[in-house]
Design a protein around this motif. Structure first.
Motif, PDB file in Angstrom:
ATOM      1  N   GLY A 186      18.375 -13.553 106.608  1.00  0.00           N
ATOM      2  CA  GLY A 186      19.382 -14.403 107.207  1.00  0.00           C
ATOM      3  C   GLY A 186      19.546 -15.671 106.409  1.00  0.00           C
ATOM      4  O   GLY A 186      18.601 -16.181 105.809  1.00  0.00           O
ATOM      5  N   TYR A 187      20.779 -16.187 106.387  1.00  0.00           N
ATOM      6  CA  TYR A 187      21.076 -17.383 105.604  1.00  0.00           C
ATOM      7  C   TYR A 187      20.714 -18.627 106.400  1.00  0.00           C
ATOM      8  O   TYR A 187      21.566 -19.336 106.919  1.00  0.00           O
ATOM      9  N   SER A 188      19.417 -18.871 106.508  1.00  0.00           N
ATOM     10  CA  SER A 188      18.921 -20.082 107.152  1.00  0.00           C
ATOM     11  C   SER A 188      17.528 -20.360 106.618  1.00  0.00           C
ATOM     12  O   SER A 188      16.859 -19.463 106.089  1.00  0.00           O
ATOM     13  N   TRP A 189      17.083 -21.599 106.750  1.00  0.00           N
ATOM     14  CA  TRP A 189      15.744 -21.959 106.313  1.00  0.00           C
ATOM     15  C   TRP A 189      14.704 -21.137 107.068  1.00  0.00           C
ATOM     16  O   TRP A 189      13.741 -20.647 106.494  1.00  0.00           O
ATOM     17  N   GLN A 190      14.931 -20.951 108.365  1.00  0.00           N
ATOM     18  CA  GLN A 190      13.996 -20.154 109.152  1.00  0.00           C
ATOM     19  C   GLN A 190      13.972 -18.704 108.681  1.00  0.00           C
ATOM     20  O   GLN A 190      12.923 -18.079 108.607  1.00  0.00           O
ATOM     21  N   GLY A 191      15.153 -18.176 108.378  1.00  0.00           N
ATOM     22  CA  GLY A 191      15.227 -16.786 107.948  1.00  0.00           C
ATOM     23  C   GLY A 191      14.571 -16.516 106.611  1.00  0.00           C
ATOM     24  O   GLY A 191      14.284 -15.361 106.270  1.00  0.00           O
TER      25      GLY A 191
ATOM     26  N   ILE B  28      14.793 -21.733  99.068  1.00  0.00           N
ATOM     27  CA  ILE B  28      13.400 -21.831  98.633  1.00  0.00           C
ATOM     28  C   ILE B  28      13.287 -22.698  97.388  1.00  0.00           C
ATOM     29  O   ILE B  28      12.403 -23.552  97.286  1.00  0.00           O
ATOM     30  N   GLY B  29      14.199 -22.474  96.423  1.00  0.00           N
ATOM     31  CA  GLY B  29      14.134 -23.238  95.182  1.00  0.00           C
ATOM     32  C   GLY B  29      14.397 -24.712  95.389  1.00  0.00           C
ATOM     33  O   GLY B  29      13.607 -25.567  94.955  1.00  0.00           O
ATOM     34  N   LEU B  30      15.489 -25.044  96.091  1.00  0.00           N
ATOM     35  CA  LEU B  30      15.862 -26.454  96.243  1.00  0.00           C
ATOM     36  C   LEU B  30      14.977 -27.203  97.226  1.00  0.00           C
ATOM     37  O   LEU B  30      14.879 -28.428  97.167  1.00  0.00           O
ATOM     38  N   ARG B  31      14.339 -26.464  98.143  1.00  0.00           N
ATOM     39  CA  ARG B  31      13.439 -27.133  99.095  1.00  0.00           C
ATOM     40  C   ARG B  31      11.968 -27.020  98.688  1.00  0.00           C
ATOM     41  O   ARG B  31      11.080 -27.385  99.464  1.00  0.00           O
ATOM     42  N   SER B  32      11.734 -26.543  97.456  1.00  0.00           N
ATOM     43  CA  SER B  32      10.367 -26.474  96.942  1.00  0.00           C
ATOM     44  C   SER B  32      10.315 -27.068  95.542  1.00  0.00           C
ATOM     45  O   SER B  32       9.897 -26.414  94.584  1.00  0.00           O
ATOM     46  N   PRO B  33      10.736 -28.322  95.379  1.00  0.00           N
ATOM     47  CA  PRO B  33      10.743 -28.922  94.030  1.00  0.00           C
ATOM     48  C   PRO B  33       9.351 -29.091  93.452  1.00  0.00           C
ATOM     49  O   PRO B  33       9.207 -29.268  92.240  1.00  0.00           O
ATOM     50  N   GLU B  34       8.330 -29.054  94.301  1.00  0.00           N
ATOM     51  CA  GLU B  34       6.963 -29.115  93.778  1.00  0.00           C
ATOM     52  C   GLU B  34       6.580 -27.817  93.076  1.00  0.00           C
ATOM     53  O   GLU B  34       5.584 -27.767  92.327  1.00  0.00           O
TER      54      GLU B  34
ATOM     55  N   ALA C  67      29.314 -16.743 108.204  1.00  0.00           N
ATOM     56  CA  ALA C  67      29.081 -17.968 107.426  1.00  0.00           C
ATOM     57  C   ALA C  67      30.186 -18.968 107.712  1.00  0.00           C
ATOM     58  O   ALA C  67      31.357 -18.706 107.453  1.00  0.00           O
ATOM     59  N   SER C  68      29.823 -20.110 108.271  1.00  0.00           N
ATOM     60  CA  SER C  68      30.829 -21.137 108.571  1.00  0.00           C
ATOM     61  C   SER C  68      30.126 -22.463 108.833  1.00  0.00           C
ATOM     62  O   SER C  68      28.942 -22.500 109.182  1.00  0.00           O
ATOM     63  N   ASN C  69      30.876 -23.546 108.633  1.00  0.00           N
ATOM     64  CA  ASN C  69      30.392 -24.892 108.948  1.00  0.00           C
ATOM     65  C   ASN C  69      29.046 -25.196 108.290  1.00  0.00           C
ATOM     66  O   ASN C  69      28.096 -25.661 108.935  1.00  0.00           O
ATOM     67  N   PHE C  70      28.957 -24.913 107.005  1.00  0.00           N
ATOM     68  CA  PHE C  70      27.708 -25.147 106.291  1.00  0.00           C
ATOM     69  C   PHE C  70      27.482 -26.641 106.114  1.00  0.00           C
ATOM     70  O   PHE C  70      28.300 -27.350 105.538  1.00  0.00           O
ATOM     71  N   ASP C  71      26.344 -27.120 106.610  1.00  0.00           N
ATOM     72  CA  ASP C  71      26.000 -28.537 106.546  1.00  0.00           C
ATOM     73  C   ASP C  71      25.020 -28.733 105.390  1.00  0.00           C
ATOM     74  O   ASP C  71      23.821 -28.488 105.518  1.00  0.00           O
ATOM     75  N   LEU C  72      25.531 -29.172 104.254  1.00  0.00           N
ATOM     76  CA  LEU C  72      24.745 -29.264 103.039  1.00  0.00           C
ATOM     77  C   LEU C  72      23.532 -30.176 103.199  1.00  0.00           C
ATOM     78  O   LEU C  72      22.403 -29.823 102.829  1.00  0.00           O
ATOM     79  N   GLU C  73      23.740 -31.361 103.770  1.00  0.00           N
ATOM     80  CA  GLU C  73      22.644 -32.316 103.911  1.00  0.00           C
ATOM     81  C   GLU C  73      21.576 -31.810 104.877  1.00  0.00           C
ATOM     82  O   GLU C  73      20.375 -32.003 104.639  1.00  0.00           O
ATOM     83  N   ALA C  74      22.002 -31.129 105.945  1.00  0.00           N
ATOM     84  CA  ALA C  74      21.028 -30.608 106.908  1.00  0.00           C
ATOM     85  C   ALA C  74      20.185 -29.493 106.291  1.00  0.00           C
ATOM     86  O   ALA C  74      18.989 -29.366 106.593  1.00  0.00           O
ATOM     87  N   GLU C  75      20.802 -28.685 105.436  1.00  0.00           N
ATOM     88  CA  GLU C  75      20.092 -27.552 104.863  1.00  0.00           C
ATOM     89  C   GLU C  75      19.197 -27.952 103.695  1.00  0.00           C
ATOM     90  O   GLU C  75      18.155 -27.330 103.459  1.00  0.00           O
ATOM     91  N   VAL C  76      19.604 -28.961 102.945  1.00  0.00           N
ATOM     92  CA  VAL C  76      18.772 -29.480 101.849  1.00  0.00           C
ATOM     93  C   VAL C  76      18.676 -30.991 102.041  1.00  0.00           C
ATOM     94  O   VAL C  76      19.457 -31.747 101.458  1.00  0.00           O
ATOM     95  N   PRO C  77      17.754 -31.452 102.881  1.00  0.00           N
ATOM     96  CA  PRO C  77      17.667 -32.883 103.189  1.00  0.00           C
ATOM     97  C   PRO C  77      17.517 -33.742 101.926  1.00  0.00           C
ATOM     98  O   PRO C  77      16.696 -33.458 101.056  1.00  0.00           O
ATOM     99  N   GLY C  78      18.363 -34.756 101.836  1.00  0.00           N
ATOM    100  CA  GLY C  78      18.307 -35.680 100.719  1.00  0.00           C
ATOM    101  C   GLY C  78      19.277 -35.385  99.600  1.00  0.00           C
ATOM    102  O   GLY C  78      19.500 -36.239  98.735  1.00  0.00           O
ATOM    103  N   ILE C  79      19.898 -34.204  99.621  1.00  0.00           N
ATOM    104  CA  ILE C  79      20.777 -33.851  98.512  1.00  0.00           C
ATOM    105  C   ILE C  79      21.974 -34.800  98.416  1.00  0.00           C
ATOM    106  O   ILE C  79      22.449 -35.096  97.313  1.00  0.00           O
TER     107      ILE C  79
END
Length: 393
Positions: free
Chosen positions: A238-243, A287-293, A312-324
């Motif tokens: 699934g296209y989510s951080w949890q998924g 995984i890549g963008l949220r694992s910069p370490e 797929a709709s209403n993609f919130d970029l900042e919520a999905e990759v905090p700080g981007i």
């Protein structure tokens, strides 16, 4: 019982097809093929059919005397074949875009692989395929250059609690040297597995040719099967951080430690990259963008997470990759390469362009390119070809 009989008839038709293809020269007059046509490399023993014509349309012939209806399902379009008195069914499709395309025979309502074609794992099953040539893509072919190796190895997954395969490309000279190499972890799409990038994607050919030409540094490429069962049963996805958590655990806790314990690789974040296509593009994004370490290089090819696919709709970029967007300088500093791509005829293209624009307007350092084609392998080969040239320099 009636359904079983229909299936039996269909399978008998396919068996007849196999036999007649092998002995076609005995039962049919020698053909004069259209000028400029060719037998694609995906045919078994370079069989005469399917045959690509000069305008990239494809001529199919299937010998199935007992069948009542035979169709070709190519790129989502079904073509009814016409039966001749000798039991041969034929059809010519509309012109196709260059590249690699899955297709199926439908014999009396049953979808099967074409015995004249090699088979590849795609679309969630073993599938026939046809390779349509494209000019100026010599880097996708075997050339007279030093060649690396692709090997299949197995590691134990504590996530899946089973032995699982990896396909690993090592560059020319790996076996003879003591050098340590950077690594790309490359992910397949939905309905495919670890074989996709090495077989359909021609990863070894691309890397051999780029490295030999001095366009890419020597690197190892690791292709894992991301169809991982989650700890609570079922497949994670699934296209989510949890998924993404099941495969994230698999990659970070099992795959990478295995590779770094068995191969001569550099173990710092700047020497690791993650990329993937479609579903694998979504995995690489999260995984890549949220694992910069772990990763300093990320490639996202043809993902549908921004739109263009159902759900797929209403993609919130900042919520999905905090700080981007709220701490963009820090985000940029973490990544040496952030690359995105999509096919120009892919329904995902406008959504991808829009999210790239949003990133760039916010100051994100993201490279982007598009290539002719839909959601298909030629686009992804070109994506890897470009991404690899940016890495580890």
């Amino acid at each position: 019982m009636r359904r079983m009989n229909l299936c039996l008839v269909a399978m008998i038709s396919v068996l007849i097809t196999v036999g007649c293809i092998q002995t076609a020269a005995q039962g049919f007059p020698r053909e004069n093929f259209p000028e400029g046509s060719y037998s694609p490399v995906t045919n078994v023993n370079r069989a005469s059919y399917p045959r690509v014509l000069s305008d990239n349309s494809v001529m199919f012939r299937v010998v199935a005397p007992q069948a009542q209806l035979v169709q070709i399902d190519l790129c989502g379009m079904k073509y009814d074949m016409q039966k001749a008195d000798n039991g041969a069914w034929t059809v010519t499709t509309k012109p196709q875009v260059p590249g690699f395309h899955y297709y199926f025979l439908i014999v009396d309502g049953v979808s099967v692989s074409d015995p004249a074609s090699q088979t590849f794992y795609g679309c969630g099953r073993w599938s026939s395929a046809i390779e349509i040539q494209e000019a100026a893509t010599d880097d996708f072919e075997v050339q007279d250059v030093p060649r690396g190796e692709v090997r299949t190895v197995y590691y134990y997954s504590k996530v899946d609690e089973s032995w699982r395969p990896l396909m690993i490309y090592t560059p020319a000279g790996y076996n003879e040297s003591q050098q340590e190499y950077p690594v790309v972890y490359i992910q397949h799409g939905g309905g495919e597995d670890h074989r996709g990038w090495m077989e359909q994607g021609r990863t070894a050919q691309i890397m051999d040719n780029l490295i030999a030409a001095g366009k890419a540094v020597p690197m190892i490429v690791v292709s894992a099967n991301s169809n991982v069962r989650s700890r609570n049963g079922g497949f994670g996805g699934g296209y989510s951080w949890q998924g993404m958590q099941s495969f994230r655990s698999e990659l970070l806790e099992n795959v990478i430690p295995f590779v770094e314990s068995r191969y001569r690789v550099k173990k710092d974040r700047k020497s690791r990259a993650m990329c993937g296509l479609s579903m694998g593009g979504g995995q690489s994004f999260y995984i890549g963008l949220r694992s910069p370490e772990v990763f300093a290089n990320v490639g996202v090819f043809s993902t549908g997470m921004f739109g263009g696919i159902q759900g797929a709709s209403n993609f919130d970029l900042e919520a999905e990759v905090p700080g981007i967007l709220t701490n963009t300088p820090a985000f940029n500093q973490q990544f040496d390469v952030f690359f995105m791509s999509c096919g120009e005829q892919d329904p995902r293209i406008e959504y991808t362009r829009n999210i790239v624009k949003k990133m760039r307007d916010g100051g994100v350092n993201v490279r982007f390119n598009s290539y002719p084609g839909d959601h298909e392998w030629q686009v992804w080969r070109k994506s890897l070809h470009e991404f690899a040239q940016y890495l580890f320099k």
